[in-house]
Design a protein around this motif. Sequence first.
Motif, PDB file in Angstrom:
ATOM      1  N   LEU A  63       0.831  -1.203   0.000  1.00 46.54           N
ATOM      2  CA  LEU A  63       0.000   0.000   0.000  1.00 46.54           C
ATOM      3  C   LEU A  63       0.866   1.253   0.000  1.00 46.54           C
ATOM      4  N   TRP A  64       1.921   1.256   0.804  1.00 45.67           N
ATOM      5  CA  TRP A  64       2.781   2.437   0.897  1.00 45.67           C
ATOM      6  C   TRP A  64       3.590   2.642  -0.375  1.00 45.67           C
ATOM      7  N   TRP A  65       4.057   1.565  -0.996  1.00 45.35           N
ATOM      8  CA  TRP A  65       4.753   1.704  -2.266  1.00 45.35           C
ATOM      9  C   TRP A  65       3.805   2.180  -3.354  1.00 45.35           C
ATOM     10  N   CYS A 121       4.157   5.488  -5.780  1.00 42.89           N
ATOM     11  CA  CYS A 121       3.923   5.498  -7.231  1.00 42.89           C
ATOM     12  C   CYS A 121       2.933   6.594  -7.618  1.00 42.89           C
ATOM     13  N   TRP A 122       1.864   6.748  -6.832  1.00 39.26           N
ATOM     14  CA  TRP A 122       0.901   7.807  -7.109  1.00 39.26           C
ATOM     15  C   TRP A 122       1.553   9.182  -6.985  1.00 39.26           C
ATOM     16  N   ALA A 123       2.428   9.340  -6.005  1.00 37.91           N
ATOM     17  CA  ALA A 123       3.122  10.618  -5.832  1.00 37.91           C
ATOM     18  C   ALA A 123       3.978  10.942  -7.053  1.00 37.91           C
ATOM     19  N   VAL A 124       4.671   9.932  -7.583  1.00 35.77           N
ATOM     20  CA  VAL A 124       5.488  10.128  -8.783  1.00 35.77           C
ATOM     21  C   VAL A 124       4.601  10.513  -9.963  1.00 35.77           C
ATOM     22  N   MET A 125       3.473   9.832 -10.112  1.00 35.02           N
ATOM     23  CA  MET A 125       2.572  10.132 -11.227  1.00 35.02           C
ATOM     24  C   MET A 125       2.023  11.554 -11.130  1.00 35.02           C
ATOM     25  N   VAL A 152      -7.759   3.623  -3.025  1.00 38.14           N
ATOM     26  CA  VAL A 152      -8.206   4.957  -2.582  1.00 38.14           C
ATOM     27  C   VAL A 152      -7.299   5.497  -1.475  1.00 38.14           C
ATOM     28  N   PRO A 153      -7.009   4.735  -0.414  1.00 38.52           N
ATOM     29  CA  PRO A 153      -6.017   5.214   0.550  1.00 38.52           C
ATOM     30  C   PRO A 153      -4.645   5.442  -0.087  1.00 38.52           C
ATOM     31  N   ALA A 154      -4.298   4.640  -1.096  1.00 35.93           N
ATOM     32  CA  ALA A 154      -3.013   4.829  -1.776  1.00 35.93           C
ATOM     33  C   ALA A 154      -2.975   6.177  -2.491  1.00 35.93           C
ATOM     34  N   VAL A 155      -4.091   6.572  -3.101  1.00 38.22           N
ATOM     35  CA  VAL A 155      -4.149   7.884  -3.746  1.00 38.22           C
ATOM     36  C   VAL A 155      -3.985   8.989  -2.701  1.00 38.22           C
ATOM     37  N   TRP A 156      -4.641   8.819  -1.534  1.00 42.43           N
ATOM     38  CA  TRP A 156      -4.469   9.815  -0.468  1.00 42.43           C
ATOM     39  C   TRP A 156      -3.009   9.901  -0.044  1.00 42.43           C
ATOM     40  N   GLN A 157      -2.366   8.748   0.098  1.00 36.71           N
ATOM     41  CA  GLN A 157      -0.958   8.753   0.483  1.00 36.71           C
ATOM     42  C   GLN A 157      -0.108   9.471  -0.557  1.00 36.71           C
ATOM     43  N   GLY A 158      -0.394   9.242  -1.847  1.00 36.54           N
ATOM     44  CA  GLY A 158       0.353   9.916  -2.894  1.00 36.54           C
ATOM     45  C   GLY A 158       0.201  11.420  -2.819  1.00 36.54           C
ATOM     46  N   GLY A 159      -1.042  11.888  -2.653  1.00 34.48           N
ATOM     47  CA  GLY A 159      -1.268  13.320  -2.521  1.00 34.48           C
ATOM     48  C   GLY A 159      -0.600  13.898  -1.291  1.00 34.48           C
ATOM     49  N   ALA A 160      -0.662  13.172  -0.174  1.00 38.51           N
ATOM     50  CA  ALA A 160      -0.049  13.649   1.069  1.00 38.51           C
ATOM     51  C   ALA A 160       1.470  13.703   0.956  1.00 38.51           C
ATOM     52  N   LEU A 161       2.069  12.718   0.285  1.00 40.93           N
ATOM     53  CA  LEU A 161       3.521  12.707   0.105  1.00 40.93           C
ATOM     54  C   LEU A 161       3.982  13.911  -0.719  1.00 40.93           C
TER      55      LEU A 161
END
Length: 210
Positions: free
Chosen positions: A72-74, A78-82, A182-191
């Motif tokens: 989930l964290w990885w 990935c979402w943060a990079v995108m 969905v939580p992964a997208v939140w993590q990407g935005g937060a990162l």
Amino acid sequence: MTLRHGQAVALMVAVTFLWATAGVVTRQLEQAQAFEITFWRSAFTALSLALILPLWQGRGVWRRMVTSGRALWWSGVCWAVMFTAFMIALALTSVANVLITLAAGPLLTALISRLFFGQRLARQTCAAIVVAGLGIAWMFARQLGEGGWLGSVVALGAPLGGAFNWNLVQRSQREGHGVDLVPAVWQGGALVLGALLTHLWLTQRKETPA
């Protein structure tokens, strides 16, 4: 949430349309720089999902997120990079170049699944990867002479992030550990938001006289 075939196809078409027009809409923001657009996009994503997730999945969503494992964290990385690559690339090159680069996403996904995850590829898929690679190389070669190659290189971060994300999620699911995107997208935005706020703080600290 279970969708019928027709609903799933309609949803995919709608998502593709929104993704394809995102670059055109973003380029209309003439007064905003890449940093600002990336910041506010990430901030809106993180804050809105921080409100939606507890309402949708209950307050335990944060506890489950902590104990969901590394996949989930990885996926969040990935979402943060995108997020970052897409917005910065739009500021460095044309929308057409960004979208052409993004179109290589499925082939990059197949290539990464072979190189990093040991998946076998059909000959037709390998041939398509070679053709797409030659097309991208030709596009970069043309831009190299025009000085606009950097934007396309940055844009590659989006399909590469998506390719790794897809393969990570698929492997995790095969191992019996589902990944809630969905939580992964939140993590990407937060990162991304945290990284930009840190960058802004460090910049202001350097500019402030002692």
